[in-house]
Every structure is written in structure tokens, then in C-alpha cells.
Design a protein around this motif. Sequence first.
Motif, PDB file in Angstrom:
ATOM      1  N   GLY A  54       0.822  -1.213   0.000  1.00 44.80           N
ATOM      2  CA  GLY A  54       0.000   0.000   0.000  1.00 44.80           C
ATOM      3  C   GLY A  54       0.850   1.254   0.000  1.00 44.80           C
ATOM      4  N   ASN A  55       1.918   1.233   0.777  1.00 46.85           N
ATOM      5  CA  ASN A  55       2.833   2.359   0.823  1.00 46.85           C
ATOM      6  C   ASN A  55       3.497   2.572  -0.539  1.00 46.85           C
ATOM      7  N   MET A  56       3.971   1.494  -1.145  1.00 49.59           N
ATOM      8  CA  MET A  56       4.660   1.602  -2.435  1.00 49.59           C
ATOM      9  C   MET A  56       3.741   2.166  -3.513  1.00 49.59           C
ATOM     10  N   VAL A  57       2.524   1.670  -3.557  1.00 44.07           N
ATOM     11  CA  VAL A  57       1.586   2.148  -4.579  1.00 44.07           C
ATOM     12  C   VAL A  57       1.272   3.623  -4.352  1.00 44.07           C
ATOM     13  N   SER A  58       1.046   4.011  -3.104  1.00 40.22           N
ATOM     14  CA  SER A  58       0.743   5.409  -2.808  1.00 40.22           C
ATOM     15  C   SER A  58       1.928   6.320  -3.106  1.00 40.22           C
ATOM     16  N   ARG A  59       3.095   5.958  -2.621  1.00 44.27           N
ATOM     17  CA  ARG A  59       4.267   6.828  -2.755  1.00 44.27           C
ATOM     18  C   ARG A  59       4.757   6.953  -4.197  1.00 44.27           C
ATOM     19  N   TRP A  60       4.696   5.872  -4.950  1.00 42.24           N
ATOM     20  CA  TRP A  60       5.416   5.833  -6.223  1.00 42.24           C
ATOM     21  C   TRP A  60       4.537   5.932  -7.455  1.00 42.24           C
ATOM     22  N   THR A  61       3.207   5.990  -7.290  1.00 41.28           N
ATOM     23  CA  THR A  61       2.310   6.249  -8.416  1.00 41.28           C
ATOM     24  C   THR A  61       2.307   7.751  -8.654  1.00 41.28           C
ATOM     25  N   PHE A  95       2.578  -6.333  -7.016  1.00 42.80           N
ATOM     26  CA  PHE A  95       2.053  -5.090  -7.572  1.00 42.80           C
ATOM     27  C   PHE A  95       2.737  -3.884  -6.932  1.00 42.80           C
ATOM     28  N   GLY A  96       2.888  -3.914  -5.612  1.00 41.59           N
ATOM     29  CA  GLY A  96       3.566  -2.821  -4.911  1.00 41.59           C
ATOM     30  C   GLY A  96       5.009  -2.671  -5.366  1.00 41.59           C
ATOM     31  N   TRP A  97       5.735  -3.776  -5.363  1.00 41.66           N
ATOM     32  CA  TRP A  97       7.146  -3.723  -5.762  1.00 41.66           C
ATOM     33  C   TRP A  97       7.289  -3.319  -7.225  1.00 41.66           C
ATOM     34  N   ASP A  98       6.408  -3.799  -8.089  1.00 39.99           N
ATOM     35  CA  ASP A  98       6.485  -3.429  -9.501  1.00 39.99           C
ATOM     36  C   ASP A  98       6.242  -1.934  -9.681  1.00 39.99           C
ATOM     37  N   THR A  99       5.253  -1.396  -8.964  1.00 48.54           N
ATOM     38  CA  THR A  99       4.978   0.040  -9.019  1.00 48.54           C
ATOM     39  C   THR A  99       6.213   0.831  -8.605  1.00 48.54           C
TER      40      THR A  99
END
Length: 164
Positions: A54-61, A95-99
Motif C-alpha cells: 500500500g505504501n509503495m503504490v501510494s508513494r510511487w504512483t 504489484f507494490g514492488w512493480d509500481t
Amino acid sequence: MNVGREYLKTVTQRFNEAKITAEKAIEQLSESELFWIPNEESNSVAIIMKHMSGNMVSRWTDFFTTDGEKPYRNRDDEFVGDIKTKEQLMKMWEFGWDTFLTTLKDIDEEHLLKKITIRNEPHSVIEAIERQMYHYSYHVGQIIYIAKYLKSSDWKTLTIPRKK
């Protein structure tokens, strides 16, 4: 030598190593062990993985154009154990890591001092990367610690074995 390019190469390697190390610990756990919680104030490996994603998707999108804390993110919900299978969990994790890794790959050395925002606070791109290095390493350590605790004498070391 271009310092910025070398920095980006190095941090990308380190993040990939952290992901691989976490996954080597995760692979050792049964599905039920992924969801085990030591007490009501602690998190399972599954919850930690869900939170990281969740953090990765939020931060890096839309990293350069929007705040890293997206309005659609419900951080508290990341700590709710609603994922039921390892397959669901691994899909979310990937999905998070890919984002994250896709965005990191798109950063050039000239971006490193550019300002972005996280929770309405300005950060240089370097600060944002380092903030995440700390955050993700912290959680990878938790994953490994829980896995090692659960596997006990069946634990397969992820680094150099003792006395070697």
C-alpha cells in the motif's frame, strides 16, 4: 564517474536485494504462518506485506506530479487482516514492488534534487528514496525476524551461516 547514476544503480540494487531477501524468508513459511500474529498489538507477515505494498503504490504512483500520500489510500486498512490466501498476498506484494521499482527505474540523475511532496512536506527525490530505504528495510527485518522465530530450528539462513 557520474555520482547520481551510481547512486541510483546502488539503491536499485539494494531495494532488489531487500525484496529477494524478504521473499526467501516468506518462501519458508506455510500459508498459515504468513497470517500468524504473536499478539493483538503486533502484525503478521501478511499484514506487513500488505502495508508495504500500500505504501509503495501510494508513494510511487505519479511520483513527480502528486503527493506521495494519495487521497485514496486508507493506511489504517492496510493493518486489517482481510487477505486470505498466499496467492492474493503475493499478487499484492508484486504489484507494490512493480509500481515502486518501475518508477525508480524511470528516475534519472537530474531528478535527484527535484522536490516532490509526501504528506504535504517537500522532499528531494534523494530524501524520498532514502525515506523508503529506511521504511522498507525496517519492515523486511520484521518479516525475517517473524519467519526465523516461526521456523526455529528449520530456518534456512539467508546470509552467511554462523561459524562459517
